[in-house]
Design a protein around this motif. Structure first.
Motif, PDB file in Angstrom:
ATOM      1  N   PRO A  99      -2.577  54.996 -13.058  1.00 36.65           N
ATOM      2  CA  PRO A  99      -2.577  54.089 -11.907  1.00 36.65           C
ATOM      3  C   PRO A  99      -3.297  54.710 -10.698  1.00 36.65           C
ATOM      4  O   PRO A  99      -3.797  55.835 -10.796  1.00 36.65           O
ATOM      5  N   ASP A 100      -3.321  54.003  -9.610  1.00 34.85           N
ATOM      6  CA  ASP A 100      -3.838  54.445  -8.294  1.00 34.85           C
ATOM      7  C   ASP A 100      -5.361  54.632  -8.255  1.00 34.85           C
ATOM      8  O   ASP A 100      -6.022  54.048  -7.419  1.00 34.85           O
ATOM      9  N   THR A 103      -7.555  51.495  -8.407  1.00 29.10           N
ATOM     10  CA  THR A 103      -7.115  50.345  -7.617  1.00 29.10           C
ATOM     11  C   THR A 103      -8.267  49.714  -6.829  1.00 29.10           C
ATOM     12  O   THR A 103      -8.522  48.515  -6.925  1.00 29.10           O
ATOM     13  N   ASP A 104      -8.965  50.552  -6.039  1.00 28.63           N
ATOM     14  CA  ASP A 104      -9.996  49.990  -5.165  1.00 28.63           C
ATOM     15  C   ASP A 104     -11.163  49.410  -5.940  1.00 28.63           C
ATOM     16  O   ASP A 104     -11.654  48.332  -5.609  1.00 28.63           O
ATOM     17  N   GLY A 157       0.976  43.810  -7.157  1.00 31.68           N
ATOM     18  CA  GLY A 157       1.002  45.262  -7.320  1.00 31.68           C
ATOM     19  C   GLY A 157      -0.134  45.911  -6.546  1.00 31.68           C
ATOM     20  O   GLY A 157      -0.695  45.304  -5.624  1.00 31.68           O
ATOM     21  N   ARG A 158      -0.502  47.118  -6.968  1.00 28.89           N
ATOM     22  CA  ARG A 158      -1.486  47.907  -6.203  1.00 28.89           C
ATOM     23  C   ARG A 158      -2.822  47.188  -6.050  1.00 28.89           C
ATOM     24  O   ARG A 158      -3.396  47.145  -4.959  1.00 28.89           O
ATOM     25  N   ARG A 161      -2.682  44.104  -3.848  1.00 23.80           N
ATOM     26  CA  ARG A 161      -2.554  44.469  -2.420  1.00 23.80           C
ATOM     27  C   ARG A 161      -3.881  44.976  -1.861  1.00 23.80           C
ATOM     28  O   ARG A 161      -4.236  44.688  -0.714  1.00 23.80           O
ATOM     29  N   ALA A 162      -4.605  45.744  -2.686  1.00 28.49           N
ATOM     30  CA  ALA A 162      -5.928  46.229  -2.227  1.00 28.49           C
ATOM     31  C   ALA A 162      -6.859  45.041  -2.004  1.00 28.49           C
ATOM     32  O   ALA A 162      -7.622  45.009  -1.032  1.00 28.49           O
ATOM     33  N   HIS A 212      -3.183  39.175 -11.146  1.00 24.30           N
ATOM     34  CA  HIS A 212      -2.893  40.612 -11.081  1.00 24.30           C
ATOM     35  C   HIS A 212      -1.562  40.945 -11.728  1.00 24.30           C
ATOM     36  O   HIS A 212      -0.803  41.773 -11.228  1.00 24.30           O
ATOM     37  N   ASP A 320       2.678  60.097 -14.375  1.00 21.05           N
ATOM     38  CA  ASP A 320       2.462  58.687 -14.735  1.00 21.05           C
ATOM     39  C   ASP A 320       3.165  58.313 -16.032  1.00 21.05           C
ATOM     40  O   ASP A 320       2.647  57.521 -16.830  1.00 21.05           O
TER      41      ASP A 320
END
Ligand code: DGY
Length: 323
Positions: A99-100, A103-104, A157-158, A161-162, A212, A320
């Motif tokens: 994850p993370d 995201t972008d 989720g991530r 939100r991004a 998402h 993770d």
């Protein structure tokens, strides 16, 4: 002490493969051809960890391999719907994801799809490349304005939100969303996002609906013919999640009959197969599952797997850990 034996199922960024070579006794897949079910079973029999990705179907049957040596699946990717998690748990296999770090870039692809489909960028590109562009004129390739339109998110989720942040601050878009697990009010306030009580409410109000939610049995065909019919005739559907969240046949019909304005897709049911109905339509933008495909992100994903693996073999809980 001998190094743990690990196998990578696809080609990974060179720097990450080099790091894996330093740390582990690693088998790489230089040909980058997906492993068959039998090859995956063999991988599980002969390695301490298998490093799969979305193209590997780790079904209960495959995870039933005997005698099982692998105790760790370090997945390259955030989504793990290709892994039968219950079967992995039953066999005492630790599963991690990434994850993370993506995201972008995945949110950026959702923005790309919104802009491309609303502004007819795919059509325009095809026109220029085919030599059919007749020059500027006031009525040429008229699309839909994106700035200021309402973005509806299914899942929050991530990545959602991004996307909310980019849409709200970059494109002045009011954001609405549905999630079964609403966040604190402060999170919503910061993103200019308003929770809705149901998926239906989002579908009825949004000009862009972006998906998402995770791929899962429960979410298969979450967006079906009935739900597509709730969308505004001028609205666009964006899918960067998993293909089977949408009934692809129903979407082809909705696009063909213009009950919605268009769709931007990065994922498909049964990919790499793409429903041939999409290929005949101009009001859909089709990308080949490339949400995370940047130099920076793919390297970061690989290094995140390395981190998870190293923690696992050091007897720690990987950051993770899914199960
Ligand atoms: C992800 O990270 O889930 C991508 O879709 C690739 O699996």
């Amino acid at each position: 002490m001998s190094k743990p034996k690990v196998i990578v199922t696809r080609r990974w960024p060179a720097a990450v493969e080099a790091r894996l070579r330093e740390l582990f006794d690693v088998t790489l897949n230089e040909a980058d051809v997906p492993l068959s079910a039998d090859q995956l079973k063999d991988a599980l029999r002969h390695h301490d960890a298998v490093l799969p990705t979305v193209t590997d179907a780790l079904t209960a049957e495959v995870l039933g391999a005997e005698p099982l040596r692998a105790r760790m699946l370090g997945n390259f990717g955030v989504g793990y719907n290709h892994i039968d998690i219950e079967a992995a748990m039953a066999r005492g296999i630790t599963v991690t994801n990434t994850p993370d770090v993506l995201t972008d870039c995945t949110a950026d692809i959702a923005v790309t799809l919104m802009l491309m489909v609303a502004r007819r960028a795919g059509e325009g590109e095809r026109e220029v490349r085919s030599g059919h562009w007749a020059g500027w004129r006031p009525t040429h390739l008229i699309g839909t304005k994106v700035t200021g339109k309402t973005l509806g998110l299914i899942g929050f989720g991530r990545i959602a939100r991004a996307l909310a942040k980019k849409a709200h601050y970059g494109f002045d878009m009011p954001v609405i969303f549905y999630t079964p697990h609403p966040p604190e009010d402060e999170v919503c306030r910061d993103l200019g996002a308003k929770p809705c009580a149901s998926i239906e409410e989002v579908l009825k109000q949004a000009d862009f609906v972006s998906l998402h939610c995770p791929g899962s049995k429960e979410n298969r065909h979450l967006i079906d013919a009935e739900r597509l019919a709730l969308m505004k005739p001028g609205a666009f559907l964006i899918n960067t999640a998993r293909g089977d969240v949408v009934d692809n046949d129903a979407l082809v019909r909705a696009l063909k009959n213009k009950t919605i304005a268009g769709a931007g897709l990065d994922v498909y049911e049964g990919e790499p197969h793409v429903n041939p109905g999409f290929l005949e339509l101009e009001n859909v933008v089709l990308l080949p599952h490339m949400g995370s495909s940047t130099e920076e992100t793919r390297a970061a994903m690989g290094l995140r797997v390395v981190e998870n693996l190293s923690a696992y073999f050091a007897g720690q809980v990987p950051r993770d850990k899914v199960v």
